[in-house]
Write a protein that holds these residues in place. Structure first.
Motif, PDB file in Angstrom:
ATOM      1  N   ALA A 108       0.826  -1.209   0.000  1.00 53.96           N
ATOM      2  CA  ALA A 108       0.000   0.000   0.000  1.00 53.96           C
ATOM      3  C   ALA A 108       0.861   1.261   0.000  1.00 53.96           C
ATOM      4  O   ALA A 108       0.583   2.218  -0.732  1.00 53.96           O
ATOM      5  N   ILE A 109       1.921   1.264   0.810  1.00 58.10           N
ATOM      6  CA  ILE A 109       2.814   2.427   0.859  1.00 58.10           C
ATOM      7  C   ILE A 109       3.486   2.643  -0.495  1.00 58.10           C
ATOM      8  O   ILE A 109       3.580   3.776  -0.997  1.00 58.10           O
ATOM      9  N   SER A 110       3.975   1.565  -1.106  1.00 59.00           N
ATOM     10  CA  SER A 110       4.626   1.666  -2.416  1.00 59.00           C
ATOM     11  C   SER A 110       3.683   2.265  -3.446  1.00 59.00           C
ATOM     12  O   SER A 110       4.070   3.127  -4.251  1.00 59.00           O
ATOM     13  N   ILE A 111       2.430   1.816  -3.411  1.00 57.74           N
ATOM     14  CA  ILE A 111       1.478   2.252  -4.431  1.00 57.74           C
ATOM     15  C   ILE A 111       1.044   3.698  -4.222  1.00 57.74           C
ATOM     16  O   ILE A 111       1.115   4.516  -5.150  1.00 57.74           O
ATOM     17  N   PHE A 112       0.623   4.053  -2.991  1.00 51.24           N
ATOM     18  CA  PHE A 112       0.121   5.427  -2.838  1.00 51.24           C
ATOM     19  C   PHE A 112       1.254   6.448  -2.934  1.00 51.24           C
ATOM     20  O   PHE A 112       1.077   7.533  -3.503  1.00 51.24           O
ATOM     21  N   ALA A 113       2.438   6.124  -2.419  1.00 49.97           N
ATOM     22  CA  ALA A 113       3.569   7.056  -2.529  1.00 49.97           C
ATOM     23  C   ALA A 113       4.004   7.186  -3.982  1.00 49.97           C
ATOM     24  O   ALA A 113       4.310   8.287  -4.463  1.00 49.97           O
ATOM     25  N   GLY A 114       4.041   6.059  -4.711  1.00 55.07           N
ATOM     26  CA  GLY A 114       4.410   6.092  -6.124  1.00 55.07           C
ATOM     27  C   GLY A 114       3.418   6.877  -6.961  1.00 55.07           C
ATOM     28  O   GLY A 114       3.800   7.645  -7.856  1.00 55.07           O
ATOM     29  N   LEU A 115       2.127   6.713  -6.674  1.00 55.38           N
ATOM     30  CA  LEU A 115       1.095   7.450  -7.420  1.00 55.38           C
ATOM     31  C   LEU A 115       1.181   8.950  -7.147  1.00 55.38           C
ATOM     32  O   LEU A 115       0.982   9.773  -8.050  1.00 55.38           O
ATOM     33  N   LEU A 116       1.491   9.313  -5.895  1.00 59.84           N
ATOM     34  CA  LEU A 116       1.651  10.736  -5.569  1.00 59.84           C
ATOM     35  C   LEU A 116       2.845  11.332  -6.302  1.00 59.84           C
ATOM     36  O   LEU A 116       2.768  12.427  -6.859  1.00 59.84           O
ATOM     37  N   PHE A 164       1.427  -5.094  -9.632  1.00 61.84           N
ATOM     38  CA  PHE A 164       2.578  -5.717 -10.303  1.00 61.84           C
ATOM     39  C   PHE A 164       3.861  -4.926 -10.038  1.00 61.84           C
ATOM     40  O   PHE A 164       4.887  -5.492  -9.650  1.00 61.84           O
ATOM     41  N   LEU A 165       3.804  -3.621 -10.241  1.00 62.96           N
ATOM     42  CA  LEU A 165       4.998  -2.791 -10.061  1.00 62.96           C
ATOM     43  C   LEU A 165       5.466  -2.787  -8.606  1.00 62.96           C
ATOM     44  O   LEU A 165       6.663  -2.860  -8.324  1.00 62.96           O
ATOM     45  N   ALA A 166       4.519  -2.705  -7.676  1.00 60.07           N
ATOM     46  CA  ALA A 166       4.882  -2.729  -6.259  1.00 60.07           C
ATOM     47  C   ALA A 166       5.514  -4.062  -5.892  1.00 60.07           C
ATOM     48  O   ALA A 166       6.514  -4.114  -5.160  1.00 60.07           O
ATOM     49  N   GLY A 167       4.963  -5.159  -6.414  1.00 60.87           N
ATOM     50  CA  GLY A 167       5.513  -6.480  -6.138  1.00 60.87           C
ATOM     51  C   GLY A 167       6.919  -6.649  -6.686  1.00 60.87           C
ATOM     52  O   GLY A 167       7.793  -7.211  -6.023  1.00 60.87           O
ATOM     53  N   VAL A 168       7.150  -6.152  -7.908  1.00 63.27           N
ATOM     54  CA  VAL A 168       8.488  -6.238  -8.508  1.00 63.27           C
ATOM     55  C   VAL A 168       9.490  -5.429  -7.695  1.00 63.27           C
ATOM     56  O   VAL A 168      10.597  -5.891  -7.398  1.00 63.27           O
ATOM     57  N   GLY A 169       9.111  -4.210  -7.328  1.00 63.65           N
ATOM     58  CA  GLY A 169      10.021  -3.350  -6.571  1.00 63.65           C
ATOM     59  C   GLY A 169      10.360  -3.909  -5.202  1.00 63.65           C
ATOM     60  O   GLY A 169      11.535  -3.984  -4.823  1.00 63.65           O
TER      61      GLY A 169
END
Length: 396
Positions: free
Chosen positions: A20-28, A290-295
């Motif tokens: 969740a952190i990876s996704i919301f921070a990345g989207l911001l 997918f991107l969060a999982g890879v990272g």
């Protein structure tokens, strides 16, 4: 303390929290632009890598499942969106695009072999760099299976290391390639057509009540996924020690393309249902997972691996960018391809979902051309990438 364990533990709650952190921070971060350019949702990957580099301990089995399922959701949604107009677009320019994809793959393989010879690198190691440079996880798996069948000790881990080192900059390289083509081909986005005859027209959408566009039928989606998994798992003998497969991404994409085309043609469901707000959301959620999982799965040793094999990064960038730049110039200057379609083609010819996600942020709202270009070449490219990854190992 329970709070500390939530950030340092390896349980389900900790893993979901980091996703969740990876996704919301990345989207911001993706909302920020530098001179009108942004990496968009690709930032999710880099936030995940950063968290991974800090040594967060996660459940990697769970990460693997989330990553693969996210990719399956993404390609299934893409297949549904472009399926109704896919075969029409294939007749219009699909043969040329698949010919370009074939040349693109061949150039990547040739450059990998040349680099291995000139830089005195083991071709097996370079096969790992190759799979990372083309962002093709099924190709890595196929190459690892090949070295295991050949009994090459330690080669599987080195393949994975080459892939991990080359992958992150490959994602950036694809996007940079798309950006570079603008000045090289003097492309003006304001003048670039956002539709062509192969895509559904706006008037066709207006024929359906607005309320219908917000509905999503989950039944065909999961039927496509189930049948796609079966198709992707079928081994295809190619006269080598190990068969090739379409994989978890290629199978669902092919099934969703054909299924949505056939469903609309037979009247089982409408074009609006295959391109509803729900399908769009499914696509975005899928690529984010997918991107969060890879990272996050890159591992705490990512920086150490880059320092040890920094030249692999350079080789990967060359393999990533040179072929699509050359083929992209040909497509635009000679074949006069639409730029939005060309960006989708570049993503599809490298089986790279983040490039498609970037292309969709550049294209006007509702433009399907990136999706069409991506889906047109993805199935053939997936097969060729898996085959060539194994071929490089067998050539070593």
């Amino acid at each position: 303390m329970w709070f500390t364990n939530l950030f340092t533990g390896s349980g389900v709650a900790s893993t979901v929290l980091m996703l969740a952190i990876s996704i919301f921070a990345g989207l911001l971060l993706g909302k920020f632009k530098i001179k009108g350019i942004t990496l968009g949702i690709t930032w999710v990957l880099f936030v995940g890598i950063a968290l991974s580099a800090f040594g967060v301990s996660l459940n990697h089995d769970m990460l693997h499942i989330v990553k693969e399922f996210g990719l399956i959701l993404f390609v299934t949604a893409v297949g549904m969106q472009v399926g109704p107009g896919f075969f029409k677009s294939f007749k219009k320019g699909g043969l040329a695009m698949n010919g370009m994809a074939l040349v693109n793959v061949a150039l990547g393989v040739v450059m990998t072999v040349i680099i291995a010879k000139l830089a005195d690198q083991e071709l097996t190691d370079m096969a790992g760099v190759y799979t990372g440079a083309i962002t093709n996880t099924p190709g890595l798996s196929a190459a690892q299976q090949a070295v295991n069948d050949l009994g090459i000790e330690g080669a599987s881990d080195r393949l994975a290391a080459g892939y991990a080192v080359a992958y992150p900059l490959a994602v950036v390289g694809m996007i940079v390639t798309c950006i570079l083509l603008r000045p090289l081909c003097r492309i003006d986005l304001k003048k670039e057509p956002a539709t062509d005859e192969s895509t559904p027209t706006a008037s066709a959408k207006q024929a359906t009540p607005t309320s219908q566009r917000h509905k999503i039928n989950l039944v065909p989606i999961f039927v496509f996924i189930a049948l796609g998994i079966v198709l992707g798992s079928i081994p295809i003998p190619v006269g080598m020690k190990a068969p090739v497969k379409l994989g978890l991404a290629g199978g669902p994409l092919v099934v969703s393309l054909i299924g949505s085309w056939l469903g609309v043609k037979k009247g089982w469901f409408t074009t609006e249902s295959t391109d509803s707000h729900g399908v769009w959301m499914l696509r975005e959620v899928g690529i984010a997972l997918f991107l969060a999982g890879v990272g996050l799965g890159a591992g705490g040793k990512f920086v150490e691996t880059v320092q040890e094999h920094y030249m692999w990064v350079v080789y990967g960038v060359i393999i990533t960018m040179v072929p699509p730049v050359l083929v992209g110039l040909f497509g635009r200057l000679v074949l006069k391809m639409n730029y939005y379609t060309l960006m989708g083609f570049i993503g599809g010819s490298h089986t790279d979902p983040p490039t498609l996600a970037f292309a969709n942020t550049v294209a006007p709202e509702g433009c399907k051309l990136p999706n069409t270009g991506y889906a047109t070449v993805y199935p053939l490219t997936m097969f060729l990438r898996i085959f060539t990854a194994q071929l490089l190992v067998l050539m070593a």
